[in-house]
Structures are given as structure tokens and as C-alpha cells.
Motif scaffolding. Sequence first.
Motif, PDB file in Angstrom:
ATOM      1  N   ILE A   1       2.707  11.589  10.359  1.00 11.57           N
ATOM      2  CA  ILE A   1       2.948  10.439   9.451  1.00 11.57           C
ATOM      3  C   ILE A   1       3.159  10.881   8.005  1.00 11.57           C
ATOM      4  O   ILE A   1       3.155  12.050   7.687  1.00 11.57           O
ATOM      5  N   ASP A   2       3.314   9.887   7.160  1.00  8.42           N
ATOM      6  CA  ASP A   2       3.288  10.021   5.698  1.00  8.42           C
ATOM      7  C   ASP A   2       4.328  11.003   5.150  1.00  8.42           C
ATOM      8  O   ASP A   2       3.990  11.960   4.420  1.00  8.42           O
ATOM      9  N   PRO A   3       5.621  10.776   5.426  1.00 15.43           N
ATOM     10  CA  PRO A   3       6.638  11.638   4.836  1.00 15.43           C
ATOM     11  C   PRO A   3       6.693  11.464   3.317  1.00 15.43           C
ATOM     12  O   PRO A   3       6.600  10.352   2.802  1.00 15.43           O
TER      13      PRO A   3
ATOM     14  N   LEU B   1      -5.720  -4.616   4.052  1.00 17.83           N
ATOM     15  CA  LEU B   1      -4.966  -5.515   3.168  1.00 17.83           C
ATOM     16  C   LEU B   1      -5.101  -4.984   1.750  1.00 17.83           C
ATOM     17  O   LEU B   1      -6.050  -5.301   1.026  1.00 17.83           O
ATOM     18  N   ARG B   2      -4.124  -4.151   1.372  1.00 17.30           N
ATOM     19  CA  ARG B   2      -4.232  -3.368   0.142  1.00 17.30           C
ATOM     20  C   ARG B   2      -3.215  -3.817  -0.900  1.00 17.30           C
ATOM     21  O   ARG B   2      -2.272  -4.555  -0.583  1.00 17.30           O
ATOM     22  N   SER B   3      -3.414  -3.387  -2.135  1.00 18.86           N
ATOM     23  CA  SER B   3      -2.519  -3.787  -3.222  1.00 18.86           C
ATOM     24  C   SER B   3      -2.226  -2.585  -4.118  1.00 18.86           C
ATOM     25  O   SER B   3      -3.129  -1.815  -4.474  1.00 18.86           O
TER      26      SER B   3
ATOM     27  N   ALA C   1       0.843  -1.205   0.000  1.00 18.73           N
ATOM     28  CA  ALA C   1       0.000   0.000   0.000  1.00 18.73           C
ATOM     29  C   ALA C   1       0.873   1.248   0.000  1.00 18.73           C
ATOM     30  O   ALA C   1       2.096   1.159   0.124  1.00 18.73           O
ATOM     31  N   ASP C   2       0.235   2.406  -0.137  1.00 18.14           N
ATOM     32  CA  ASP C   2       0.921   3.702   0.007  1.00 18.14           C
ATOM     33  C   ASP C   2       2.159   3.793  -0.899  1.00 18.14           C
ATOM     34  O   ASP C   2       3.255   4.145  -0.428  1.00 18.14           O
ATOM     35  N   PRO C   3       2.049   3.481  -2.199  1.00 19.77           N
ATOM     36  CA  PRO C   3       3.259   3.366  -3.022  1.00 19.77           C
ATOM     37  C   PRO C   3       3.903   4.719  -3.334  1.00 19.77           C
ATOM     38  O   PRO C   3       3.274   5.604  -3.907  1.00 19.77           O
TER      39      PRO C   3
ATOM     40  N   THR D   1      -6.948   5.831   0.676  1.00 21.87           N
ATOM     41  CA  THR D   1      -6.454   6.010  -0.685  1.00 21.87           C
ATOM     42  C   THR D   1      -5.161   6.809  -0.558  1.00 21.87           C
ATOM     43  O   THR D   1      -5.071   7.739   0.269  1.00 21.87           O
ATOM     44  N   HIS D   2      -4.146   6.431  -1.300  1.00 18.78           N
ATOM     45  CA  HIS D   2      -2.796   6.996  -1.086  1.00 18.78           C
ATOM     46  C   HIS D   2      -2.026   6.752  -2.381  1.00 18.78           C
ATOM     47  O   HIS D   2      -2.189   5.716  -3.012  1.00 18.78           O
ATOM     48  N   HIS D   3      -1.123   7.637  -2.727  1.00 18.03           N
ATOM     49  CA  HIS D   3      -0.611   7.616  -4.097  1.00 18.03           C
ATOM     50  C   HIS D   3       0.779   8.219  -4.216  1.00 18.03           C
ATOM     51  O   HIS D   3       1.307   8.824  -3.268  1.00 18.03           O
TER      52      HIS D   3
END
Length: 326
Positions: A133-135, A305-307, A11-13, A278-280
Amino acid sequence: MPPLITHLYTADPSAHVFEGKVYIYPSHDRETDIQFNDNGDQYDMEDYHVFSTESLDPLAPVVDHGIVLHAKDVPWVSKQLWAPDAAFKNGKYYLYFPARDREGIFRIGVAVGDKPEGPFTPDPEPIKGSYSIDPASFVDDDGNAYIYFGGLWGGQLQCYQGGHDVFDPSWSGPKEPSGAGVHALTPRVAKLTGDMRQFDGEVQEVVILAPETGEKILADDHDRRFFEAAWMHKRGGVYYFSYSTGDTHYLCYATGTSPLGPFTYGGRILEPVLGWTTHHSIVEFKEKWYLFHHDCELSGGVDHLRSVKVKEIFYDKDGKIVTEKP
Ligand code: FUB
């Protein structure tokens, strides 16, 4: 579009082009017995893998370079290795990652490697003055490097309304400011030092303006306010700051003329996918622009459980991003 990676949940690619290949730095989701809650406790990840591919053709192989960092190897970390990012500068690769420290407070760490696929050696302490979070790192054309961060609810950004170094535990959990005329909380940005391992100067607020008023986005505007998942890309001299709206499940962007903002809201990049988060990331590869994101189709809709998936995105003649549907 099928997931890029099917033997693990990812996730979070954060995607980058290094040495002519696309490298992907995602979270590594895993099964857990922890009950779902709006604090995100079920996102209980403990390591990172790095992936690479020479082509974004759907049939091209994606190489799993294995575990490049594990929570047990980072002295300050207690749990929850969330969305990471990577940067290249000075001949070194830097992996930025958020995790809870021994007091349960999210901090941001850095680990350094000689190759894009790691391994990465973590600094023994988190970046001084880091929180939430999320640097997302961004190295500008002039060599200056920045790190964007922040996330609401489980990401604890709302706990810092009294100052960058004042954690208010009474705001912990799925809480955020609200009410008529109240401004939304802003994502944060800091310049990075030359060695890429500390903040260079003060943490600053990333201001996102509503185009119709020229004023800051309001806290109750959940379709447009920043929630988490910051990303920066630059195209044609324009800085695109993009993010997730969290509980309304959009990926949105805002544009500006400086990496520090202010940015003006520009629209949606991606409509809601299957799954809560949702993250991108957005990256140019072989003269096309790509959106890397995730959804929960492979797990049949299990939120944690993401892909990772990828799709090409397009800009109109004015530089506006054309909204994609999952
Ligand atoms: O993967 C854990 C968290 O979920 C990330 O940090 C957020 O952006 C959301 O995707």
C-alpha cells in the motif's frame, strides 16, 4: 489548527504544488458498519476527491474538484481505495493508488489525466510487480521518477518475506517479524518507467539505519521502525524519507544522499495525533515548508473518520526537522 476540509472526511494527504497552487490528493473516508480491527477492514473507501488552494492562509478557500476516480471504474479493484499520491511528468498527471484486487491482495494502480484536478483514466491492470500500500511518487531534479510503497499489518508488506512476488497468506493480518537481533521490514522503492506507468527494473528495499550503530533498525524498535505512509522530499540536496511508525503513532524521518538510500534515522516530525493512524506529506510552497497530515478531531476520535490538516514545519541549521506537537 482546524481541518482544511470539513464537508467530507479526508485522510492520508499527499500535497503537491502544481501550476502555482497546492493540490491535495487524500483518501476519502466514509462511514461503515464494519467492526474495527487491526487489519484495517473499517477503512473501506471507494473513491477519491482532489482539492486545491491558492493560499495556505487559514481562511483561504479550499476547492473540492469532486470525484476523480471511483473503485467501480477500475476493473482490477475489489475494495479499499487507500492512500493515494500524484505526480507530474511529460505534460501529464499521474494518480497512484493502492487497492485490493479480486483476490483480496493489495496492488498499486495508476490513472492518467491532463489536469492536476483530473479526471483520471485508470490503466486496466495494476502496475506489474506492485504489492502492498501507500504509494508515494517522487520526481527528482534530474527527471528520474521513483515510487515508494509498503505498509505492515493490513497493508500486507509482511506477506512478502519470501520475495517480491511471493505472497504468503499465513502472514496476513496484524503480524510482523519480532525478536532479538531481527531487522525490521523495509519500505520498498522502484524506479518508474519514462511513461510513469510501470516499474523500471527491480523493486528495491529502502534501508533505514540507526544512527548510534550504523546498523539496520530492528523489528522490535516500534518507536522507529517503518510501518506505513512513505513520503520523499528533497531539501538542500538532502533526501528526506519520512514515514509512520504505526502502532506507536509517530511520524518520523531519515535522511540520505540518494533517493534509493540508505537513509539514517533523523527523528520525529509529529508526535501522536488523536486517532490510530498518522500519515502525511511535506511540500515547499512560497518558500515555506508545510506538513500535511490528518487526525480524528472532527469525528470526535473515530479512527476511520479522519480530517486533513496543515502546519508549517521548521528545520534547524543542520537540516534536522523540528518535532511538532499536534
Ligand atoms: O487510509 C487507509 C490507511 O490508513 C492508509 O493507507 C494508511 O497509511 C493509514 O493512514
